[in-house]
Design a protein around this motif. Structure first.
Motif, PDB file in Angstrom:
ATOM      1  N   ASP A  40       0.032  -1.641 -16.610  1.00 31.41           N
ATOM      2  CA  ASP A  40      -1.069  -0.741 -16.277  1.00 31.41           C
ATOM      3  C   ASP A  40      -0.578   0.440 -15.436  1.00 31.41           C
ATOM      4  N   PRO A  41      -0.565   1.668 -15.999  1.00 29.93           N
ATOM      5  CA  PRO A  41      -0.088   2.820 -15.217  1.00 29.93           C
ATOM      6  C   PRO A  41      -0.977   3.123 -14.017  1.00 29.93           C
ATOM      7  N   SER A  42      -2.282   2.861 -14.130  1.00 26.13           N
ATOM      8  CA  SER A  42      -3.165   3.091 -13.001  1.00 26.13           C
ATOM      9  C   SER A  42      -2.827   2.141 -11.854  1.00 26.13           C
ATOM     10  N   ALA A  43      -2.534   0.892 -12.184  1.00 26.18           N
ATOM     11  CA  ALA A  43      -2.165  -0.068 -11.154  1.00 26.18           C
ATOM     12  C   ALA A  43      -0.875   0.359 -10.461  1.00 26.18           C
ATOM     13  N   ARG A  44       0.054   0.901 -11.220  1.00 28.93           N
ATOM     14  CA  ARG A  44       1.299   1.376 -10.609  1.00 28.93           C
ATOM     15  C   ARG A  44       1.034   2.551  -9.663  1.00 28.93           C
ATOM     16  N   ARG A  45       0.163   3.471 -10.083  1.00 29.04           N
ATOM     17  CA  ARG A  45      -0.152   4.601  -9.199  1.00 29.04           C
ATOM     18  C   ARG A  45      -0.805   4.122  -7.912  1.00 29.04           C
ATOM     19  N   ARG A  46      -1.660   3.133  -8.013  1.00 26.99           N
ATOM     20  CA  ARG A  46      -2.284   2.576  -6.802  1.00 26.99           C
ATOM     21  C   ARG A  46      -1.234   1.940  -5.895  1.00 26.99           C
ATOM     22  N   ARG A  47      -0.297   1.211  -6.503  1.00 30.39           N
ATOM     23  CA  ARG A  47       0.738   0.571  -5.710  1.00 30.39           C
ATOM     24  C   ARG A  47       1.666   1.610  -5.068  1.00 30.39           C
ATOM     25  N   GLU A  48       1.983   2.679  -5.789  1.00 31.46           N
ATOM     26  CA  GLU A  48       2.816   3.734  -5.208  1.00 31.46           C
ATOM     27  C   GLU A  48       2.120   4.398  -4.026  1.00 31.46           C
ATOM     28  N   ALA A  49       0.796   4.640  -4.165  1.00 29.96           N
ATOM     29  CA  ALA A  49       0.043   5.226  -3.055  1.00 29.96           C
ATOM     30  C   ALA A  49       0.023   4.266  -1.861  1.00 29.96           C
ATOM     31  N   ARG A  50      -0.231   3.019  -2.121  1.00 29.86           N
ATOM     32  CA  ARG A  50      -0.212   2.000  -1.053  1.00 29.86           C
ATOM     33  C   ARG A  50       1.111   2.017  -0.309  1.00 29.86           C
ATOM     34  N   ASN A  51       2.212   2.047  -1.063  1.00 27.10           N
ATOM     35  CA  ASN A  51       3.525   1.949  -0.433  1.00 27.10           C
ATOM     36  C   ASN A  51       3.929   3.233   0.281  1.00 27.10           C
ATOM     37  N   ARG A  52       3.446   4.372  -0.179  1.00 30.69           N
ATOM     38  CA  ARG A  52       3.696   5.611   0.562  1.00 30.69           C
ATOM     39  C   ARG A  52       3.097   5.528   1.962  1.00 30.69           C
ATOM     40  N   LEU A  53       1.862   5.035   2.030  1.00 28.83           N
ATOM     41  CA  LEU A  53       1.204   4.946   3.333  1.00 28.83           C
ATOM     42  C   LEU A  53       1.846   3.859   4.202  1.00 28.83           C
ATOM     43  N   LEU A  54       2.197   2.730   3.608  1.00 26.93           N
ATOM     44  CA  LEU A  54       2.839   1.672   4.383  1.00 26.93           C
ATOM     45  C   LEU A  54       4.197   2.126   4.925  1.00 26.93           C
ATOM     46  N   THR A  55       4.961   2.844   4.105  1.00 25.09           N
ATOM     47  CA  THR A  55       6.263   3.335   4.560  1.00 25.09           C
ATOM     48  C   THR A  55       6.094   4.296   5.726  1.00 25.09           C
ATOM     49  N   ALA A  56       5.129   5.207   5.605  1.00 25.00           N
ATOM     50  CA  ALA A  56       4.867   6.138   6.706  1.00 25.00           C
ATOM     51  C   ALA A  56       4.478   5.370   7.973  1.00 25.00           C
ATOM     52  N   TRP A  57       3.625   4.378   7.841  1.00 27.34           N
ATOM     53  CA  TRP A  57       3.184   3.588   8.997  1.00 27.34           C
ATOM     54  C   TRP A  57       4.351   2.853   9.651  1.00 27.34           C
ATOM     55  N   LEU A  58       5.259   2.358   8.850  1.00 30.01           N
ATOM     56  CA  LEU A  58       6.362   1.562   9.378  1.00 30.01           C
ATOM     57  C   LEU A  58       7.419   2.398  10.097  1.00 30.01           C
ATOM     58  N   ARG A  59       7.577   3.688   9.713  1.00 27.75           N
ATOM     59  CA  ARG A  59       8.710   4.447  10.233  1.00 27.75           C
ATOM     60  C   ARG A  59       8.382   5.826  10.804  1.00 27.75           C
ATOM     61  N   ARG A  60       7.226   6.387  10.546  1.00 28.78           N
ATOM     62  CA  ARG A  60       7.005   7.779  10.901  1.00 28.78           C
ATOM     63  C   ARG A  60       5.974   7.917  12.022  1.00 28.78           C
ATOM     64  N   PRO A  61       5.966   9.056  12.735  1.00 31.34           N
ATOM     65  CA  PRO A  61       4.987   9.261  13.799  1.00 31.34           C
ATOM     66  C   PRO A  61       3.566   9.304  13.261  1.00 31.34           C
ATOM     67  N   LEU A  62       2.608   9.022  14.125  1.00 29.90           N
ATOM     68  CA  LEU A  62       1.216   8.900  13.683  1.00 29.90           C
ATOM     69  C   LEU A  62       0.677  10.170  13.006  1.00 29.90           C
ATOM     70  N   PRO A  63       1.017  11.391  13.457  1.00 28.97           N
ATOM     71  CA  PRO A  63       0.529  12.564  12.706  1.00 28.97           C
ATOM     72  C   PRO A  63       1.006  12.573  11.253  1.00 28.97           C
ATOM     73  N   ALA A  64       2.236  12.128  11.022  1.00 31.22           N
ATOM     74  CA  ALA A  64       2.739  12.058   9.648  1.00 31.22           C
ATOM     75  C   ALA A  64       2.001  10.984   8.853  1.00 31.22           C
ATOM     76  N   VAL A  65       1.660   9.881   9.507  1.00 30.19           N
ATOM     77  CA  VAL A  65       0.875   8.840   8.840  1.00 30.19           C
ATOM     78  C   VAL A  65      -0.483   9.401   8.428  1.00 30.19           C
ATOM     79  N   ALA A  66      -1.123  10.157   9.326  1.00 34.95           N
ATOM     80  CA  ALA A  66      -2.436  10.745   9.016  1.00 34.95           C
ATOM     81  C   ALA A  66      -2.337  11.726   7.860  1.00 34.95           C
ATOM     82  N   ARG A  67      -1.281  12.538   7.842  1.00 35.18           N
ATOM     83  CA  ARG A  67      -1.118  13.499   6.742  1.00 35.18           C
ATOM     84  C   ARG A  67      -0.897  12.776   5.421  1.00 35.18           C
TER      85      ARG A  67
END
Length: 295
Positions: free
Chosen positions: A222-249
């Motif tokens: 399912d390509p839609s499921a993959r896009r959802r997972r990619e979006a999820r992981n972009r935000l999780l990666t930002a949360w794990l390593r980047r400053p909070l303003p970058a997480v918000a962006r």
């Protein structure tokens, strides 16, 4: 675990493979992709470890018949299954491949030479040619002109990302950085590892003379499921390593599409549990990551 081919395995199709490249092991993580492996495994010019994510089809048998060492996992660990393959390898370098990709003739041998000559480099990202038409993958084109420069001790342009199917790593550096995240599972899992390697002082470089062929599988996922997972992981990666303003962006950037919103919502449910896993990047690495975001 299946470490040897079955005695009744059919002979390989096409010309005999070249002599194995010393110093490197190819690790393939897969699940329910028997037909794809049937076409790709014999094309690798190095020993292969296939890590099977609890397949329900003949994937492990096909891999064993092709001469790969097969490690069967009891459940699906996604991209983190590659960590198991790297742990079981006994070579200084690990080349990753997907079940529908393979390294071009001579590429692994050249990659070993480059890594031997550049001891600060932990990861080389190869150029990916897609399909029979050999179209250059868009991510490869982006890495070729990434704005991070080319440090004198790296063999190519510096990068903070890669495609897992076309990367070769220094095994010790990969394992020390923790490998691929179990939390991310799959889809966009590369950035967190790239950031962690850079934070540990390692260099990552794009080297276009190294080539990987990728013939994307046509099996129904399912390509839609993959896009959802990619979006999820972009935000999780930002949360794990980047400053909070970058997480918000990052979160705001995901709200433009339904799949992005769904992925962000999935990530948001996990953020509190990952609070203790937050480890902000060193200033120099964060500055480089921010430069990429503006590019």
């Amino acid at each position: 675990m299946s470490d040897t081919p079955r005695p009744d395995a059919p002979p390989p199709e096409g010309p005999a493979p070249a002599a194995p490249t010393p110093g490197v092991t190819v690790v393939v993580a897969t699940r329910d992709r028997a037909e794809e492996l049937r076409g790709s495994l014999r094309k690798h010019e190095a020993p292969v470890i296939v890590v099977d994510n609890a397949s329900g089809d003949a994937t492990p048998d096909v891999a064993a018949e092709a001469g790969a060492r097969v490690l069967r996992l009891p459940d699906n660990r996604g991209a983190a299954a590659r960590n198991t393959g790297a742990e079981h390898a006994d070579t200084p370098y690990i080349a990753f491949a997907d079940d529908d990709s393979w390294w071009a003739p001579g590429a692994l041998r050249r990659a070993v030479e480059i890594l031997d000559a550049h001891p600060r480099t932990a990861l080389l990202a190869a150029r990916v040619l897609v399909g029979p038409e050999e179209r250059t993958e868009a991510v490869s084109e982006e890495m070729a002109c990434a704005p991070l420069g080319r440090p004198a001790d790296l063999p190519g342009p510096a990068v903070l990302g890669f495609l897992a199917c076309s990367a070769i790593v220094r095994r010790d550096a990969f394992l020390a950085a923790g490998g691929f995240s179990d939390v991310l599972h799959f889809a966009g899992e590369e950035e967190l590892l790239a950031l962690d390697l850079a934070a540990a002082g390692w260099g990552l470089a794009y080297v276009p003379e190294l080539v990987v062929h990728h013939h994307p599988s046509r099996s129904g996922r399912d390509p839609s499921a993959r896009r959802r997972r990619e979006a999820r992981n972009r935000l999780l990666t930002a949360w794990l390593r980047r400053p909070l303003p970058a997480v918000a962006r990052t979160a705001a950037s995901l709200l433009a599409t339904p799949d992005g919103r769904a992925g962000a919502a999935e990530a948001a449910r996990l953020l509190p549990a990952l609070l203790r896993a937050r480890r902000p990047l060193p200033p120099a690495v964060e500055a480089a990551r921010a430069r990429l975001a503006r590019y």
